[in-house]
Design a protein around this motif. Structure first.
Motif, PDB file in Angstrom:
ATOM      1  N   ALA A 138       0.805  -1.166  -0.315  1.00  0.00           N
ATOM      2  CA  ALA A 138       0.040   0.002  -0.057  1.00  0.00           C
ATOM      3  C   ALA A 138       0.928   1.184  -0.001  1.00  0.00           C
ATOM      4  CB  ALA A 138      -0.967  -0.086   1.080  1.00  0.00           C
ATOM      5  N   LEU A 139       1.901   1.392   0.698  1.00  0.00           N
ATOM      6  CA  LEU A 139       2.798   2.439   0.844  1.00  0.00           C
ATOM      7  C   LEU A 139       3.662   2.681  -0.228  1.00  0.00           C
ATOM      8  CD1 LEU A 139       3.501   3.052   4.725  1.00  0.00           C
ATOM      9  CD2 LEU A 139       1.432   3.467   3.201  1.00  0.00           C
ATOM     10  N   GLY A 140       4.003   1.467  -0.844  1.00  0.00           N
ATOM     11  CA  GLY A 140       4.801   1.630  -1.878  1.00  0.00           C
ATOM     12  C   GLY A 140       4.120   2.126  -2.931  1.00  0.00           C
ATOM     13  N   ALA A 141       2.905   2.217  -3.304  1.00  0.00           N
ATOM     14  CA  ALA A 141       2.079   2.632  -4.346  1.00  0.00           C
ATOM     15  C   ALA A 141       1.486   4.027  -4.035  1.00  0.00           C
ATOM     16  CB  ALA A 141       0.959   1.405  -4.628  1.00  0.00           C
ATOM     17  N   ARG A 142       1.973   4.564  -2.887  1.00  0.00           N
ATOM     18  CA  ARG A 142       1.227   5.583  -2.475  1.00  0.00           C
ATOM     19  C   ARG A 142       1.555   7.036  -3.533  1.00  0.00           C
ATOM     20  NH1 ARG A 142       6.128   5.737   0.177  1.00  0.00           N
ATOM     21  NH2 ARG A 142       7.250   7.447   0.137  1.00  0.00           N
ATOM     22  N   GLY A 143       0.619   7.905  -3.297  1.00  0.00           N
ATOM     23  CA  GLY A 143       0.857   9.054  -4.406  1.00  0.00           C
ATOM     24  C   GLY A 143       1.590  10.303  -3.723  1.00  0.00           C
ATOM     25  N   GLN A 144       1.184  11.252  -4.205  1.00  0.00           N
ATOM     26  CA  GLN A 144       2.247  12.452  -3.751  1.00  0.00           C
ATOM     27  C   GLN A 144       1.553  13.126  -2.621  1.00  0.00           C
ATOM     28  OE1 GLN A 144       4.525  13.741  -5.782  1.00  0.00           O
ATOM     29  NE2 GLN A 144       4.783  15.889  -4.305  1.00  0.00           N
ATOM     30  N   GLY A 145       2.392  13.690  -1.686  1.00  0.00           N
ATOM     31  CA  GLY A 145       2.024  14.552  -0.588  1.00  0.00           C
ATOM     32  C   GLY A 145       1.908  13.977   0.674  1.00  0.00           C
ATOM     33  N   TRP A 146       2.493  12.882   0.805  1.00  0.00           N
ATOM     34  CA  TRP A 146       2.676  12.237   2.447  1.00  0.00           C
ATOM     35  C   TRP A 146       3.769  12.523   3.136  1.00  0.00           C
ATOM     36  CZ3 TRP A 146      -1.796  10.223   3.989  1.00  0.00           C
ATOM     37  CH2 TRP A 146      -2.821   9.821   3.128  1.00  0.00           C
ATOM     38  N   ARG A 147       3.204  13.190   4.204  1.00  0.00           N
ATOM     39  CA  ARG A 147       4.329  13.643   5.148  1.00  0.00           C
ATOM     40  C   ARG A 147       4.903  12.436   6.112  1.00  0.00           C
ATOM     41  NH1 ARG A 147       6.421  18.458   5.845  1.00  0.00           N
ATOM     42  NH2 ARG A 147       7.487  18.685   7.718  1.00  0.00           N
ATOM     43  N   GLY A 148       3.762  11.662   6.344  1.00  0.00           N
ATOM     44  CA  GLY A 148       4.028  10.387   7.332  1.00  0.00           C
ATOM     45  C   GLY A 148       2.908   9.870   7.730  1.00  0.00           C
ATOM     46  N   PHE A 149       3.052   8.886   8.631  1.00  0.00           N
ATOM     47  CA  PHE A 149       1.845   8.097   9.015  1.00  0.00           C
ATOM     48  C   PHE A 149       1.935   7.605  10.204  1.00  0.00           C
ATOM     49  CE2 PHE A 149       2.153   6.979   4.498  1.00  0.00           C
ATOM     50  CZ  PHE A 149       0.892   7.144   4.001  1.00  0.00           C
ATOM     51  N   SER A 150       0.851   7.637  11.385  1.00  0.00           N
ATOM     52  CA  SER A 150       0.760   7.011  12.513  1.00  0.00           C
ATOM     53  C   SER A 150       0.185   5.483  12.129  1.00  0.00           C
ATOM     54  CB  SER A 150      -0.321   7.606  13.441  1.00  0.00           C
ATOM     55  OG  SER A 150      -0.347   9.168  13.765  1.00  0.00           O
ATOM     56  N   VAL A 151       1.059   4.602  12.982  1.00  0.00           N
ATOM     57  CA  VAL A 151       0.658   3.191  12.589  1.00  0.00           C
ATOM     58  C   VAL A 151       0.298   2.643  14.115  1.00  0.00           C
ATOM     59  CG1 VAL A 151       1.846   0.961  11.943  1.00  0.00           C
ATOM     60  CG2 VAL A 151       2.483   3.045  11.183  1.00  0.00           C
ATOM     61  N   THR A 152      -0.682   1.642  13.693  1.00  0.00           N
ATOM     62  CA  THR A 152      -1.377   0.978  14.847  1.00  0.00           C
ATOM     63  C   THR A 152      -1.546  -0.387  14.438  1.00  0.00           C
ATOM     64  OG1 THR A 152      -3.260   1.034  16.465  1.00  0.00           O
ATOM     65  CG2 THR A 152      -3.803   1.316  14.290  1.00  0.00           C
ATOM     66  N   ALA A 153      -1.983  -1.277  15.477  1.00  0.00           N
ATOM     67  CA  ALA A 153      -2.126  -2.783  15.313  1.00  0.00           C
ATOM     68  C   ALA A 153      -3.117  -3.055  13.876  1.00  0.00           C
ATOM     69  CB  ALA A 153      -2.985  -3.378  16.413  1.00  0.00           C
ATOM     70  N   PRO A 154      -2.432  -4.113  13.074  1.00  0.00           N
ATOM     71  CA  PRO A 154      -1.829  -5.075  13.366  1.00  0.00           C
ATOM     72  C   PRO A 154      -0.297  -4.690  12.579  1.00  0.00           C
ATOM     73  CG  PRO A 154      -2.891  -5.865  11.854  1.00  0.00           C
ATOM     74  CD  PRO A 154      -3.423  -4.646  12.127  1.00  0.00           C
ATOM     75  N   LEU A 155       0.159  -3.588  12.450  1.00  0.00           N
ATOM     76  CA  LEU A 155       1.036  -3.097  11.427  1.00  0.00           C
ATOM     77  C   LEU A 155       2.203  -2.858  11.969  1.00  0.00           C
ATOM     78  CD1 LEU A 155      -1.431  -1.333   8.834  1.00  0.00           C
ATOM     79  CD2 LEU A 155      -0.545  -3.598   8.911  1.00  0.00           C
ATOM     80  N   LYS A 156       2.481  -2.658  13.097  1.00  0.00           N
ATOM     81  CA  LYS A 156       3.695  -1.923  13.706  1.00  0.00           C
ATOM     82  C   LYS A 156       5.177  -2.908  13.251  1.00  0.00           C
ATOM     83  CE  LYS A 156       1.450   0.220  17.579  1.00  0.00           C
ATOM     84  NZ  LYS A 156       1.178   0.532  19.086  1.00  0.00           N
ATOM     85  N   ALA A 157       4.989  -4.234  13.158  1.00  0.00           N
ATOM     86  CA  ALA A 157       6.167  -4.936  12.968  1.00  0.00           C
ATOM     87  C   ALA A 157       6.339  -4.699  11.463  1.00  0.00           C
ATOM     88  CB  ALA A 157       5.891  -6.420  13.294  1.00  0.00           C
ATOM     89  N   GLU A 158       5.409  -4.656  10.617  1.00  0.00           N
ATOM     90  CA  GLU A 158       5.491  -4.401   9.258  1.00  0.00           C
ATOM     91  C   GLU A 158       6.100  -2.940   8.922  1.00  0.00           C
ATOM     92  OE1 GLU A 158       2.132  -5.364   6.721  1.00  0.00           O
ATOM     93  OE2 GLU A 158       1.489  -6.627   8.474  1.00  0.00           O
ATOM     94  N   ALA A 159       5.705  -1.924   9.883  1.00  0.00           N
ATOM     95  CA  ALA A 159       6.300  -0.662   9.761  1.00  0.00           C
ATOM     96  C   ALA A 159       7.720  -0.660   9.941  1.00  0.00           C
ATOM     97  CB  ALA A 159       5.313   0.280  10.517  1.00  0.00           C
ATOM     98  N   PHE A 191       8.574  10.599   6.255  1.00  0.00           N
ATOM     99  CA  PHE A 191       9.184  10.534   4.914  1.00  0.00           C
ATOM    100  C   PHE A 191      10.122  11.576   4.854  1.00  0.00           C
ATOM    101  CE2 PHE A 191       5.192   8.237   4.219  1.00  0.00           C
ATOM    102  CZ  PHE A 191       5.607   6.983   3.806  1.00  0.00           C
ATOM    103  N   ASP A 192      11.210  11.250   4.207  1.00  0.00           N
ATOM    104  CA  ASP A 192      12.117  12.573   3.838  1.00  0.00           C
ATOM    105  C   ASP A 192      11.806  13.557   3.131  1.00  0.00           C
ATOM    106  OD1 ASP A 192      13.793  10.932   5.423  1.00  0.00           O
ATOM    107  OD2 ASP A 192      15.176  10.322   3.907  1.00  0.00           O
ATOM    108  N   SER A 193      10.737  13.266   2.181  1.00  0.00           N
ATOM    109  CA  SER A 193      10.189  14.329   1.465  1.00  0.00           C
ATOM    110  C   SER A 193       8.605  13.838   0.963  1.00  0.00           C
ATOM    111  CB  SER A 193      10.793  14.341  -0.159  1.00  0.00           C
ATOM    112  OG  SER A 193      10.562  13.471  -0.928  1.00  0.00           O
ATOM    113  N   LEU A 194       8.045  14.907   0.219  1.00  0.00           N
ATOM    114  CA  LEU A 194       6.544  14.599  -0.184  1.00  0.00           C
ATOM    115  C   LEU A 194       6.487  13.553  -1.325  1.00  0.00           C
ATOM    116  CD1 LEU A 194       5.004  17.984   0.631  1.00  0.00           C
ATOM    117  CD2 LEU A 194       5.351  16.037   2.151  1.00  0.00           C
ATOM    118  N   GLU A 195       7.600  13.356  -1.730  1.00  0.00           N
ATOM    119  CA  GLU A 195       7.570  12.445  -3.244  1.00  0.00           C
ATOM    120  C   GLU A 195       7.083  11.148  -2.825  1.00  0.00           C
ATOM    121  OE1 GLU A 195       7.871  13.888  -6.180  1.00  0.00           O
ATOM    122  OE2 GLU A 195       8.007  15.841  -5.115  1.00  0.00           O
ATOM    123  N   PRO A 196       6.410  10.689  -4.009  1.00  0.00           N
ATOM    124  CA  PRO A 196       6.368   9.140  -3.661  1.00  0.00           C
ATOM    125  C   PRO A 196       7.496   8.413  -3.763  1.00  0.00           C
ATOM    126  CG  PRO A 196       4.543   9.967  -5.194  1.00  0.00           C
ATOM    127  CD  PRO A 196       5.654  11.128  -5.065  1.00  0.00           C
ATOM    128  N   GLY A 197       7.740   7.265  -2.960  1.00  0.00           N
ATOM    129  CA  GLY A 197       8.684   6.412  -2.807  1.00  0.00           C
ATOM    130  C   GLY A 197       9.934   7.076  -2.131  1.00  0.00           C
TER     131      GLY A 197
END
Length: 297
Positions: free
Chosen positions: A69-90, A112-118
């Motif tokens: 999901a995050l590998g295919a994300r679009g533009q503009g993401w600054r970051g995410f809060s992560v809750t169960a069951p994804l903390k180990a995947e994060a 993320f280091d920048s707002l760019e996808p990837g």
């Protein structure tokens, strides 16, 4: 403050990537389930207080799906809060992780280091210092004795590390599957033991109990009295009060709630999302914290 300038708290959650709204930068909480999360209220209250026109939504990602999901994300993401069951995947997704995240095996914050996808992500665990801050706010600066942690998941690991940081002489982890408690104890090192939840009792030497069981632990037998001076952290905040919180409140013993923990770890996330270090205060942070607290009420 108008809707045209500041996004509203989103209703529900998005099954796929949330659409981009009017905010200049995007954030979200990831998990499954995630519709109940109070993080949007907290985070948006902070950004309004800081004058930042940012969005914050809920994104439901089932277990096993974070990287895709995050590998295919679009533009503009600054970051995410992560809750169960994804903390180990994060933790596995992040290009760089903090010592707390590495030791706990859990990332609850991706920046993320920048707002760019990837763009590469840095991973942090704000639950550990957030718990310490929540205890300090209640005047609980030290744990003088044994700490008992109920549950052996990612939150339990954070609670156990926070208990060590607060000075616990020993940490005992209790789980329905004792082998999970033993594995977590081995990972955390000396002074930590893994035990069966069926054998849990708060002995007289116990100074702290951390209940991380989803929904709150329901004792199958009478746990007995609350040890004198022992504090409880009840990580669940819905429904409230949990069975152990009722027991502690009835004994007029100290209780740190799941909302206390949620608030203080979120303040640290706001610092990180804004580009500051985790130990660098926000502008007018006391006012920001009060705005966030009001959003929870």
């Amino acid at each position: 403050m108008t809707n045209e300038r500041y996004p509203e708290v989103p209703e529900g959650f998005s099954e796929g990537e949330p659409p981009r709204g009017i905010g200049s930068q995007r954030l979200a909480v990831l998990g499954d389930p995630v519709g109940h999360s109070r993080s949007p209220q907290l985070q948006l209250a902070a950004y309004r207080a800081l004058g930042r026109r940012w969005e914050y939504s809920r994104w439901r990602i089932p277990a096993g799906g974070l990287a895709a999901a995050l590998g295919a994300r679009g533009q503009g993401w600054r970051g995410f809060s992560v809750t169960a069951p994804l903390k180990a995947e994060a933790l596995a997704f992040a290009s760089e992780v903090s010592p707390d995240a590495r030791r706990s095996g859990a990332v609850n914050t991706l920046v993320f280091d920048s707002l760019e996808p990837g763009a590469p992500a840095r991973g942090e665990n704000t639950d550990i210092p957030g718990i310490v801050r929540a205890f300090g706010e209640r005047g609980l600066e030290r744990i003088e004795g044994v700490a008992q942690v109920l549950g052996a998941g990612e939150t339990a690991a954070s609670v156990a590390i926070a208990a060590q940081r607060l000075g616990a002489s020993r940490v005992e982890i209790f789980a329905r599957r004792p082998e999970r408690a033993e594995a977590l104890a081995e990972r955390l090192g000396d002074g930590v033991a893994g035990l069966s939840l069926a054998d849990w009792r708060p002995g007289d030497d116990v100074a702290f109990v951390g209940d991380t069981v989803p929904g709150g632990y329901v004792p199958t037998t009478d746990p007995g009295r609350v040890p004198a001076g022992a504090a409880l952290l009840s990580a669940a905040y819905h429904p409230w009060p949990t069975p152990l919180a009722e027991l502690w409140l009835g004994a007029e013993a100290p209780v740190v709630t799941g909302l206390d923990m949620l608030l203080h770890q979120a303040v640290l996330q706001v610092r990180l999302f804004g580009g500051s270090a985790i130990d660098e205060s926000l502008p007018n942070e006391a006012d920001v914290v009060e705005a966030m607290r009001a959003a929870l009420s």
